[in-house]
Design a protein around this motif. Sequence first.
Motif, PDB file in Angstrom:
ATOM      1  N   VAL A   1     -19.548  70.876  58.934  1.00 46.99           N
ATOM      2  CA  VAL A   1     -19.700  69.563  59.407  1.00 46.99           C
ATOM      3  C   VAL A   1     -20.421  68.675  57.607  1.00 46.99           C
ATOM      4  O   VAL A   1     -19.868  67.271  57.587  1.00 46.99           O
ATOM      5  CB  VAL A   1     -19.713  68.962  60.593  1.00 46.99           C
TER       6      VAL A   1
ATOM      7  N   GLY B   1     -30.679  68.029  65.025  1.00 49.54           N
ATOM      8  CA  GLY B   1     -30.304  66.441  64.791  1.00 49.54           C
ATOM      9  C   GLY B   1     -29.065  65.451  65.384  1.00 49.54           C
ATOM     10  O   GLY B   1     -29.254  66.234  66.406  1.00 49.54           O
ATOM     11  N   GLN B   2     -28.229  64.512  64.990  1.00 43.94           N
ATOM     12  CA  GLN B   2     -27.863  63.528  66.002  1.00 43.94           C
ATOM     13  C   GLN B   2     -26.932  64.256  66.270  1.00 43.94           C
ATOM     14  O   GLN B   2     -26.710  64.638  67.292  1.00 43.94           O
ATOM     15  CB  GLN B   2     -27.411  62.578  64.974  1.00 43.94           C
ATOM     16  N   ILE B   3     -25.825  64.816  65.230  1.00 45.80           N
ATOM     17  CA  ILE B   3     -24.290  65.720  65.440  1.00 45.80           C
ATOM     18  C   ILE B   3     -24.888  66.878  66.791  1.00 45.80           C
ATOM     19  O   ILE B   3     -24.336  66.708  67.831  1.00 45.80           O
ATOM     20  CB  ILE B   3     -23.617  66.219  64.345  1.00 45.80           C
TER      21      ILE B   3
ATOM     22  N   HIS C   1     -12.875  64.758  52.807  1.00 40.62           N
ATOM     23  CA  HIS C   1     -13.672  63.877  53.933  1.00 40.62           C
ATOM     24  C   HIS C   1     -14.801  63.202  53.525  1.00 40.62           C
ATOM     25  O   HIS C   1     -15.913  62.859  52.877  1.00 40.62           O
ATOM     26  CB  HIS C   1     -14.224  65.251  54.948  1.00 40.62           C
TER      27      HIS C   1
ATOM     28  N   GLY D   1     -28.100  72.420  62.039  1.00 38.26           N
ATOM     29  CA  GLY D   1     -28.887  71.278  61.799  1.00 38.26           C
ATOM     30  C   GLY D   1     -28.606  71.112  63.518  1.00 38.26           C
ATOM     31  O   GLY D   1     -28.483  69.980  63.605  1.00 38.26           O
TER      32      GLY D   1
ATOM     33  N   GLU E   1     -32.311  75.989  62.288  1.00 38.67           N
ATOM     34  CA  GLU E   1     -32.914  74.627  62.098  1.00 38.67           C
ATOM     35  C   GLU E   1     -34.070  74.976  60.879  1.00 38.67           C
ATOM     36  O   GLU E   1     -34.364  75.969  60.740  1.00 38.67           O
ATOM     37  CB  GLU E   1     -33.919  74.006  63.184  1.00 38.67           C
TER      38      GLU E   1
ATOM     39  N   ASN F   1     -22.706  67.229  54.972  1.00 37.25           N
ATOM     40  CA  ASN F   1     -21.229  67.022  53.465  1.00 37.25           C
ATOM     41  C   ASN F   1     -22.622  66.589  52.781  1.00 37.25           C
ATOM     42  O   ASN F   1     -23.629  67.283  52.207  1.00 37.25           O
ATOM     43  CB  ASN F   1     -21.262  64.838  53.805  1.00 37.25           C
TER      44      ASN F   1
ATOM     45  N   VAL G   1     -23.794  72.339  60.480  1.00 38.24           N
ATOM     46  CA  VAL G   1     -23.594  70.701  60.983  1.00 38.24           C
ATOM     47  C   VAL G   1     -24.677  70.625  59.434  1.00 38.24           C
ATOM     48  O   VAL G   1     -24.742  69.528  59.284  1.00 38.24           O
ATOM     49  CB  VAL G   1     -24.189  70.357  62.105  1.00 38.24           C
TER      50      VAL G   1
HETATM   51  P1  NAX Z   1     -29.428  64.228  60.879  1.00 37.69           P
HETATM   52  O1  NAX Z   1     -30.436  64.184  59.359  1.00 37.69           O
HETATM   53  O2  NAX Z   1     -29.263  63.976  62.351  1.00 37.69           O
HETATM   54  O3  NAX Z   1     -29.243  65.928  61.145  1.00 37.69           O
HETATM   55  C1  NAX Z   1     -29.473  66.940  60.473  1.00 37.69           C
HETATM   56  C2  NAX Z   1     -29.978  68.552  60.586  1.00 37.69           C
HETATM   57  O4  NAX Z   1     -30.165  69.282  59.709  1.00 37.69           O
HETATM   58  C3  NAX Z   1     -31.542  67.759  61.215  1.00 37.69           C
HETATM   59  O5  NAX Z   1     -32.687  67.954  62.054  1.00 37.69           O
HETATM   60  C4  NAX Z   1     -31.919  68.925  59.525  1.00 37.69           C
HETATM   61  O6  NAX Z   1     -33.541  69.292  60.171  1.00 37.69           O
HETATM   62  C5  NAX Z   1     -31.207  70.105  59.697  1.00 37.69           C
HETATM   63  N1  NAX Z   1     -31.542  70.647  58.583  1.00 37.69           N
HETATM   64  C6  NAX Z   1     -30.656  70.565  57.058  1.00 37.69           C
HETATM   65  N2  NAX Z   1     -31.212  71.301  56.144  1.00 37.69           N
HETATM   66  C7  NAX Z   1     -30.452  72.604  56.901  1.00 37.69           C
HETATM   67  C8  NAX Z   1     -30.553  74.111  56.561  1.00 37.69           C
HETATM   68  N3  NAX Z   1     -30.690  74.755  55.418  1.00 37.69           N
HETATM   69  N4  NAX Z   1     -30.412  74.585  57.529  1.00 37.69           N
HETATM   70  C9  NAX Z   1     -30.256  74.285  59.388  1.00 37.69           C
HETATM   71  N5  NAX Z   1     -30.835  72.887  59.905  1.00 37.69           N
HETATM   72  C10 NAX Z   1     -30.475  72.209  58.475  1.00 37.69           C
HETATM   73  O7  NAX Z   1     -27.886  64.321  60.229  1.00 37.69           O
HETATM   74  P2  NAX Z   1     -26.294  64.476  61.597  1.00 37.69           P
HETATM   75  O8  NAX Z   1     -26.678  63.092  61.491  1.00 37.69           O
HETATM   76  O9  NAX Z   1     -26.428  65.639  62.558  1.00 37.69           O
HETATM   77  O10 NAX Z   1     -25.199  64.349  60.679  1.00 37.69           O
HETATM   78  C11 NAX Z   1     -24.766  65.861  59.848  1.00 37.69           C
HETATM   79  C12 NAX Z   1     -23.816  66.439  58.694  1.00 37.69           C
HETATM   80  O11 NAX Z   1     -22.976  66.304  59.289  1.00 37.69           O
HETATM   81  C13 NAX Z   1     -24.571  65.418  57.693  1.00 37.69           C
HETATM   82  O12 NAX Z   1     -24.649  65.636  56.340  1.00 37.69           O
HETATM   83  C14 NAX Z   1     -23.351  63.695  57.380  1.00 37.69           C
HETATM   84  O13 NAX Z   1     -23.640  63.861  56.358  1.00 37.69           O
HETATM   85  C15 NAX Z   1     -22.251  64.586  57.561  1.00 37.69           C
HETATM   86  N6  NAX Z   1     -21.451  64.320  58.937  1.00 37.69           N
HETATM   87  C16 NAX Z   1     -20.212  64.951  58.266  1.00 37.69           C
HETATM   88  C17 NAX Z   1     -18.592  63.914  59.264  1.00 37.69           C
HETATM   89  C18 NAX Z   1     -17.446  64.705  58.989  1.00 37.69           C
HETATM   90  O14 NAX Z   1     -16.713  64.087  59.219  1.00 37.69           O
HETATM   91  N7  NAX Z   1     -17.114  65.607  58.141  1.00 37.69           N
HETATM   92  C19 NAX Z   1     -19.274  62.951  59.678  1.00 37.69           C
HETATM   93  C20 NAX Z   1     -20.675  63.165  60.136  1.00 37.69           C
HETATM   94  C21 NAX Z   1     -21.524  63.287  59.641  1.00 37.69           C
HETATM   95  O15 NAX Z   1     -21.915  61.809  59.071  1.00 37.69           O
END
Ligand code: NAX
Length: 326
Positions: free
Chosen positions: A129, A14-16, A187, A11, A42, A131, A87
């Motif tokens: 990370v 993505g944002q994180i 979480h 990921g 990605e 969810n 992530v």
């Molecule tokens: P984003 O949607 O900005 O980024 C996620 C990225 O993952 C995207 O670029 C997408 O193309 C990529 N992706 C999706 N499926 C994939 C796969 N099979 N293989 C590789 N890449 C893939 O989300 P973001 O804000 O970065 O959050 C990422 C994840 O962290 C989400 O699931 C979010 O719910 C989770 N979080 C977990 C937290 C925790 O404390 N455990 C807190 C923060 C966040 O909410």
Amino acid sequence: MKAPVRVAVTGAAGQIGYSLLFRIASGDMLGKDQPVILQLLEITPALEALKGVVMELEDCAFPLVAGITTSDKAEEAFKDADIALLVGARPRGPGMERKDLLEANAAIFSAQGKALNDAASRDVKVLVVGNPANTNSLIAQRNAPDLDPRNFTAMTRLDHNRAIAQLANKTGAHNTEIKNMIIWGNHSATQYPDISKTTVKGEAAPGLVERDWYENDFIPTVQQRGAAIIKARGASSAASAAGSAIDHIRDWVLGTPEGEWTSMAVPSDGSYGIEKGIIYSFPCVCKNGDYEIIQDLEIDEFSREKMKATEQELSEERQAVEHLLP
Ligand code: NAX
């Protein structure tokens, strides 16, 4: 110079990822003397955006970056990885039930678990990370039978840090003066942020705050912090999540400070009567690249009930995906 450590991040566009990669590259995670090779995964449609992130990483001219690879194939991204930060995940779409979300992610984390099993270092340390993080970690672990099951963890460090920040605000202390917070369980909104063993400037925290504040303000605020950030920022926590992932891995690899613990979601070994196998957040100390669950803390009735509720949720999540597990 030390040999580079291979860090896989999924990921990554993505944002994180946008916060996380730059902090790993600058040495915040593994130390200012530890070179890293970044192996970024990605999905195919995001590879173009990932290219832009890599251009920016290059433009930072980080002294510690010994290489960067990108791929849309998990086996490539996880090749010889020493650390894997999972992530990327499938977000909840409109009309998607919790069960659909669990299943969509089960497919992703099954494939990634298999790829880790086939390609990663035999000592790879995995932090999930994405969810639902705890159950995604369980799914990856169960698909990686040749790896040490203890090396699959999930992130509750953000919840831990959030809890410290809330208590620091309330007591007027600095966050560094707060020790031994605990996040128990999932979480999710059932997590239990427990201050019963926490100290503020060496004093027991429960004596410094009103019980009513603890039960009816602190606990729900920590549990709902993710939603509050979405409401305020219009996007979910990203920099703070990245910072907590850095903290989780740094402590795991380099050790927790003497006399202190942190919170990590790790496979339950039955400690505190928690169902064996589920990925449950416990207070942990880390030393020599390994972690240990803190044993024999006294658990009162209030805590027991809250620990059970979050265990129950994880148990249900496990049951919901059990038919998809090997
Ligand atoms: P984003 O949607 O900005 O980024 C996620 C990225 O993952 C995207 O670029 C997408 O193309 C990529 N992706 C999706 N499926 C994939 C796969 N099979 N293989 C590789 N890449 C893939 O989300 P973001 O804000 O970065 O959050 C990422 C994840 O962290 C989400 O699931 C979010 O719910 C989770 N979080 C977990 C937290 C925790 O404390 N455990 C807190 C923060 C966040 O909410």
